[in-house]
Design a protein around this motif. Structure first.
Motif, PDB file in Angstrom:
ATOM      1  N   CYS A 113       0.815  -1.223   0.000  1.00 24.13           N
ATOM      2  CA  CYS A 113       0.000   0.000   0.000  1.00 24.13           C
ATOM      3  C   CYS A 113       0.842   1.264   0.000  1.00 24.13           C
ATOM      4  CB  CYS A 113      -0.959   0.007   1.197  1.00 24.13           C
ATOM      5  SG  CYS A 113      -2.101  -1.381   1.258  1.00 24.13           S
ATOM      6  N   VAL A 114       1.979   1.220  -0.675  1.00 20.70           N
ATOM      7  CA  VAL A 114       2.838   2.397  -0.792  1.00 20.70           C
ATOM      8  C   VAL A 114       2.791   2.848  -2.246  1.00 20.70           C
ATOM      9  CG1 VAL A 114       5.161   3.340  -0.572  1.00 20.70           C
ATOM     10  CG2 VAL A 114       4.348   1.607   1.049  1.00 20.70           C
ATOM     11  N   PRO A 115       2.063   3.929  -2.557  1.00 18.44           N
ATOM     12  CA  PRO A 115       1.956   4.352  -3.954  1.00 18.44           C
ATOM     13  C   PRO A 115       3.282   4.837  -4.497  1.00 18.44           C
ATOM     14  CG  PRO A 115       0.998   6.008  -2.507  1.00 18.44           C
ATOM     15  CD  PRO A 115       1.322   4.822  -1.642  1.00 18.44           C
ATOM     16  N   LYS A 116       3.498   4.553  -5.780  1.00 18.22           N
ATOM     17  CA  LYS A 116       4.703   5.050  -6.429  1.00 18.22           C
ATOM     18  C   LYS A 116       4.691   6.560  -6.450  1.00 18.22           C
ATOM     19  CE  LYS A 116       5.858   1.440  -9.794  1.00 18.22           C
ATOM     20  NZ  LYS A 116       5.986   1.182 -11.244  1.00 18.22           N
ATOM     21  N   GLN A 117       5.885   7.125  -6.426  1.00 16.61           N
ATOM     22  CA  GLN A 117       5.983   8.569  -6.536  1.00 16.61           C
ATOM     23  C   GLN A 117       5.461   9.001  -7.896  1.00 16.61           C
ATOM     24  OE1 GLN A 117       6.883  10.950  -4.308  1.00 16.61           O
ATOM     25  NE2 GLN A 117       6.834   9.293  -2.833  1.00 16.61           N
ATOM     26  N   GLY A 118       4.393   9.742  -7.900  1.00 15.67           N
ATOM     27  CA  GLY A 118       3.807  10.208  -9.137  1.00 15.67           C
ATOM     28  C   GLY A 118       4.219  11.624  -9.438  1.00 15.67           C
ATOM     29  N   GLY A 119       4.979  12.217  -8.619  1.00 16.93           N
ATOM     30  CA  GLY A 119       5.453  13.572  -8.818  1.00 16.93           C
ATOM     31  C   GLY A 119       6.681  13.759  -7.972  1.00 16.93           C
ATOM     32  N   LEU A 171      11.961  12.589 -28.630  1.00 19.39           N
ATOM     33  CA  LEU A 171      11.615  12.538 -27.215  1.00 19.39           C
ATOM     34  C   LEU A 171      10.098  12.497 -27.043  1.00 19.39           C
ATOM     35  CD1 LEU A 171      14.142  15.019 -25.561  1.00 19.39           C
ATOM     36  CD2 LEU A 171      14.023  12.555 -25.265  1.00 19.39           C
ATOM     37  N   ASN A 172       9.619  11.411 -26.441  1.00 20.87           N
ATOM     38  CA  ASN A 172       8.188  11.250 -26.178  1.00 20.87           C
ATOM     39  C   ASN A 172       8.023  10.360 -24.958  1.00 20.87           C
ATOM     40  OD1 ASN A 172       8.601   8.566 -27.112  1.00 20.87           O
ATOM     41  ND2 ASN A 172       8.113   9.176 -29.208  1.00 20.87           N
ATOM     42  N   ASP A 173       6.788  10.161 -24.543  1.00 20.32           N
ATOM     43  CA  ASP A 173       6.523   9.395 -23.319  1.00 20.32           C
ATOM     44  C   ASP A 173       7.067   7.974 -23.419  1.00 20.32           C
ATOM     45  OD1 ASP A 173       5.331  11.598 -22.268  1.00 20.32           O
ATOM     46  OD2 ASP A 173       3.273  10.845 -22.385  1.00 20.32           O
ATOM     47  N   ARG A 174       6.941   7.385 -24.578  1.00 22.55           N
ATOM     48  CA  ARG A 174       7.410   6.007 -24.739  1.00 22.55           C
ATOM     49  C   ARG A 174       8.913   5.910 -24.515  1.00 22.55           C
ATOM     50  NH1 ARG A 174       5.994   2.182 -29.978  1.00 22.55           N
ATOM     51  NH2 ARG A 174       6.996   0.272 -29.222  1.00 22.55           N
ATOM     52  N   TRP A 175       9.659   6.876 -25.076  1.00 20.63           N
ATOM     53  CA  TRP A 175      11.117   6.853 -24.895  1.00 20.63           C
ATOM     54  C   TRP A 175      11.467   7.096 -23.432  1.00 20.63           C
ATOM     55  CZ3 TRP A 175      15.297   9.665 -23.244  1.00 20.63           C
ATOM     56  CH2 TRP A 175      16.560   9.231 -23.678  1.00 20.63           C
ATOM     57  N   TYR A 176      10.821   8.064 -22.824  1.00 16.49           N
ATOM     58  CA  TYR A 176      11.086   8.348 -21.412  1.00 16.49           C
ATOM     59  C   TYR A 176      10.820   7.110 -20.544  1.00 16.49           C
ATOM     60  CZ  TYR A 176      11.606  13.426 -22.034  1.00 16.49           C
ATOM     61  OH  TYR A 176      12.050  14.680 -22.375  1.00 16.49           O
ATOM     62  N   LYS A 218      10.939  14.479 -13.300  1.00 14.64           N
ATOM     63  CA  LYS A 218       9.827  14.244 -12.389  1.00 14.64           C
ATOM     64  C   LYS A 218       8.839  13.268 -13.016  1.00 14.64           C
ATOM     65  CE  LYS A 218      10.347  18.769 -10.216  1.00 14.64           C
ATOM     66  NZ  LYS A 218       9.711  20.056  -9.848  1.00 14.64           N
ATOM     67  N   VAL A 219       8.078  12.613 -12.179  1.00 14.67           N
ATOM     68  CA  VAL A 219       7.108  11.634 -12.665  1.00 14.67           C
ATOM     69  C   VAL A 219       5.765  12.317 -12.839  1.00 14.67           C
ATOM     70  CG1 VAL A 219       5.971   9.433 -12.230  1.00 14.67           C
ATOM     71  CG2 VAL A 219       8.334   9.778 -11.504  1.00 14.67           C
ATOM     72  N   THR A 220       5.236  12.254 -14.037  1.00 13.46           N
ATOM     73  CA  THR A 220       3.931  12.811 -14.345  1.00 13.46           C
ATOM     74  C   THR A 220       3.055  11.723 -14.941  1.00 13.46           C
ATOM     75  OG1 THR A 220       4.950  14.971 -14.801  1.00 13.46           O
ATOM     76  CG2 THR A 220       2.699  14.622 -15.599  1.00 13.46           C
ATOM     77  N   ASN A 221       1.945  11.429 -14.264  1.00 14.36           N
ATOM     78  CA  ASN A 221       1.052  10.347 -14.716  1.00 14.36           C
ATOM     79  C   ASN A 221       1.806   9.041 -14.908  1.00 14.36           C
ATOM     80  OD1 ASN A 221      -1.169  12.112 -14.795  1.00 14.36           O
ATOM     81  ND2 ASN A 221      -0.673  12.758 -16.873  1.00 14.36           N
ATOM     82  N   GLY A 222       2.742   8.796 -13.984  1.00 16.66           N
ATOM     83  CA  GLY A 222       3.484   7.538 -14.008  1.00 16.66           C
ATOM     84  C   GLY A 222       4.655   7.511 -14.959  1.00 16.66           C
ATOM     85  N   ILE A 223       4.951   8.617 -15.624  1.00 18.32           N
ATOM     86  CA  ILE A 223       6.032   8.646 -16.610  1.00 18.32           C
ATOM     87  C   ILE A 223       7.123   9.604 -16.154  1.00 18.32           C
ATOM     88  CG2 ILE A 223       6.636   9.124 -19.013  1.00 18.32           C
ATOM     89  CD1 ILE A 223       3.668   8.615 -19.679  1.00 18.32           C
TER      90      ILE A 223
END
Length: 508
Positions: free
Chosen positions: A249-255, A403-408, A440-445
Motif C-alpha cells: 500500500c505504498v503508492p509510487k511517486q507520481g510527482g 523525445l516522447n513518453d514512450r522513450w522516457y 519528475k514523474v507525471t502520470n506515471g512517466i
C-alpha cells in the motif's frame, strides 16, 4: 460495532479479521487501500447481499457495483450469488440484462444482476458515470485507482448519499498523483470524511490469508512456507517500487524528483570539468571566416581533455539540443572495463548556430576512442544535428531520438538504475544537481518537467544535462562495434578558399 484491530485466524469461519472489520464499518463513505488478491471484494459482495436482502422497512437497498471490466463484474455477481446461498437469502438466479449506456450514444451493454425477494437487487454497471444517474442504492467502485474517470464516477455516486446510500472505494494504489490516493491523504488529514482501511499483504497474512489459501488447497501451513510464498510474490515484481505499491500500500511517486538527491550527490565527482562555450549575441552576423576562427579557438580548448582519454576504453556520446534559450549539452561517456561509466567532461553551449554546433560535434566525436554509439535529441530543430551525425558516423551508430513518453518510459528507468547501482560519475556542480531535479514523474512517466530554471550563471536551463546523460546512457547500450573514425574529405569544400587544414582525424 467496532472490532479488534487483530483477529486470529479461525479455520471454521468464512471471513478473515480485516474482512470482518470492513463489513462492520457502517460509515457512509469508506475506502480500502489494499494489497492485491486479499479477498476484500469478496467480503464486499457478502455485505451487498446482507443489505439487498433486507426489506424496505429494515432499510434494505439496491447495491451497484462499478468495476473496470466485464470479468470483474461477473466475479462480483458470482460471489454475491454464493453468499446469498450461504446466508440462505431468497434470491433469484444470476440474470444477464441489456443496459442502455447513455454515455456511449445508447450503446447496449450486457450487465449481470441478482434480484432478491425484498424487491432490491445487486447489479453490475459499466464505469460510465452517467449510468448511476437516476439510480438509488449503495455503490462499490472497485479498483478505483485505475478508473480513467474516477472523479466523474464518484461525483455521480456521492449524489446517491443524499437519501442515505453509501459509497465504498476499493483499490490497490496507482501512484501518488492519483485521485484515489489524494482522497486517502485528505481523509487522513481530516479534510474528507471517508473511513480508511489499510490492508497490506503482511496485515492480511497476520490474520490468516495464507492459512486460508493452504486450507483451500488442502495443504499444510507452515511459517516457512508462508515466508517463501510472500518472498516470491515480492521478487516477481519488476521493481521494489512495484512490490511496495502492489503489496504494501505504498503508492509510487507520481510527482516530485524521480532520482533521489542522495544518489545524484553520490555520483557527482570532483575534478570533472564543465566546459562552456557562449557565442556573442551578434555571432550569426559574423563572416564565415570570422566564425571559423572562433570555432577553432573553442574546439582547441577540448583537445587537452580529449588527449587524456584512455584509448583502450570504449566511449559513447549523448546530446541535448537547443538553438536559442536553453543549452545544447554534449556528454561524452567513458565505459570502463568493469562497465562503470564516467563523464570525462561536459560541454555546454549557448547561442551557437547549427553549423557551429556541428563543427564542435565533429571535432569532439572524431576523437572519442573506440566510439560505440551516439544518441541525439532529434526532436524539432534537433533533427539537424542528429542527421548530420548519422551521415558522418553511420545510421547504425547514431540513434536519432524523438523525445516522447514512450522513450522516457524506456530509458529514464535505465538512467535511474545507473545512479542506484553507483555505476555513473558526473560533474559536481549545482547546475547539474538542479538539472537532475527536473526529472519528475507525471502520470506515471518520468520525464523532464515543463518549467525552466536559471543556472548559477544566469543562463536558462531546462534539465539539459539530465537529458544529455540519459542520451549517453542510451548510447552506451548500443550494440554497434566500436570504431576508430577517419572521415572522408569533404567534396564540397574548396580547400583553396582558406588555409584551414583538411578535415581529417586529429587535424584540429
Amino acid at each position: 460495532m467496532e472490532l479488534p484491530t487483530h483477529i486470529e485466524f479461525n479455520p471454521n469461519e468464512l471471513l478473515l479479521g480485516y474482512q470482518k472489520r470492513w463489513m462492520a464499518d457502517d460509515s457512509p463513505l469508506k475506502i480500502a487501500e489494499k494489497s492485491r488478491r486479499t479477498g476484500l471484494t469478496w467480503a464486499e459482495a457478502a455485505d451487498a447481499v446482507l443489505e439487498a436482502s433486507k426489506s424496505k422497512a429494515a432499510f434494505g437497498t439496491n447495491h451497484f457495483y462499478v468495476g473496470s471490466n466485464k470479468e470483474m463484474a461477473r466475479e462480483f455477481i458470482d460471489a454475491a450469488a454464493m453468499w446469498a446461498k450461504a446466508f440462505d437469502k431468497a434470491a433469484g438466479d444470476i440474470q444477464e440484462e441489456i443496459f442502455i449506456d447513455e454515455g456511449q450514444d445508447g450503446k447496449e451493454i450486457l450487465t449481470f444482476a441478482i434480484y432478491f425477494a425484498s424487491g432490491f437487487k445487486i447489479q453490475a454497471l459499466s464505469s460510465n458515470p452517467s449510468n448511476l444517474r437516476g439510480m438509488q442504492g449503495n455503490v462499490t467502485i472497485d479498483e478505483a485507482g485505475f478508473h480513467d474517470r474516477l472523479a466523474e464516477v464518484l461525483k455521480a455516486a456521492l449524489a446517491l448519499t443524499m437519501w442515505g446510500a453509501k459509497v465504498r472505494l476499493i483499490s490497490t494504489h496507482n501512484g501518488t498523483d492519483n485521485l484515489f490516493n489524494q482522497l486517502i491523504q485528505d481523509s487522513r488529514a481530516g479534510r474528507k470524511r471517508y473511513s480508511v482501511h489499510r490492508i497490506t499483504l503482511d496485515n492480511a497474512c497476520a490474520e490468516g490469508l495464507y492459512k486460508r489459501i493452504c486450507q483451500r488447497r488442502n495443504e499444510e501451513w507452515s511459517q516457512a512456507k508462508e515466508d517463501e510464498w510472500k518472498a516470491n510474490l515480492l521478487n516477481d515484481t519488476a521493481t521494489e517500487e512495484d512490490a511496495l505499491e502492489e503489496y504494501a500500500c505504498v503508492p509510487k511517486q507520481g510527482g516530485g524528483v524521480y532520482i533521489k538527491r542522495v544518489l545524484v550527490d553520490h555520483a557527482m565527482t570532483k575534478g570533472i570539468p564543465i566546459l562552456r562555450f557562449t557565442a556573442d549575441k551578434d555571432f550569426l552576423s559574423w563572416s564565415k571566416r570570422h566564425k571559423e576562427i572562433q570555432i577553432k579557438e573553442w574546439t582547441e580548448q577540448l583537445d587537452p581533455h580529449l588527449n587524456n582519454l584512455n584509448k583502450d576504453l570504449n566511449h559513447a556520446f549523448g546530446e541535448d539540443f537547443a538553438r536559442k534559450g536553453d543549452l545544447s549539452v554534449f556528454a561524452p561517456l567513458t565505459i570502463n572495463k568493469d562497465l562503470t561509466k564516467r563523464t570525462p567532461f561536459l560541454l555546454e553551449m549557448s547561442h551557437l548556430t547549427y553549423d557551429a554546433q556541428r563543427e564542435v560535434l565533429f571535432h569532439l566525436c572524431d576523437r572519442l576512442p573506440r566510439l560505440q554509439g551516439l544518441a541525439f535529441d532529434a526532436t524539432g530543430n534537433g533533427g539537424y544535428l542528429a542527421e548530420a551525425a548519422a551521415e558522418r558516423y553511420g545510421v547504425d551508430m547514431v540513434d536519432q531520438v524523438m523525445l516522447n513518453d514512450r522513450w522516457y518510459m524506456e530509458w529514464m528507468p535505465k538512467l535511474k538504475a545507473e545512479f542506484e547501482d553507483f555505476n555513473l560519475q558526473i560533474p559536481r556542480h549545482q547546475d547539474i544537481l538542479d538539472d537532475m531535479a527536473q526529472i519528475k514523474v507525471t502520470n506515471g512517466i518520468p520525464k523532464i518537467d515543463k518549467g525552466s530554471s536559471k543556472g548559477t550563471d544566469g543562463r536558462q536551463r531546462h534539465g539539459d544535462a539530465a537529458v544529455a546523460f540519459a542520451m549517453a546512457v542510451r548510447a552506451s547500450w548500443m550494440e554497434g562495434a566500436p570504431i576508430e573514425y577517419t572521415p572522408l574529405p569533404d567534396k564540397n569544400r574548396d580547400e583553396e578558399e582558406d588555409d584551414f587544414p583538411s578535415n581529417k582525424k586529429g587535424a584540429w
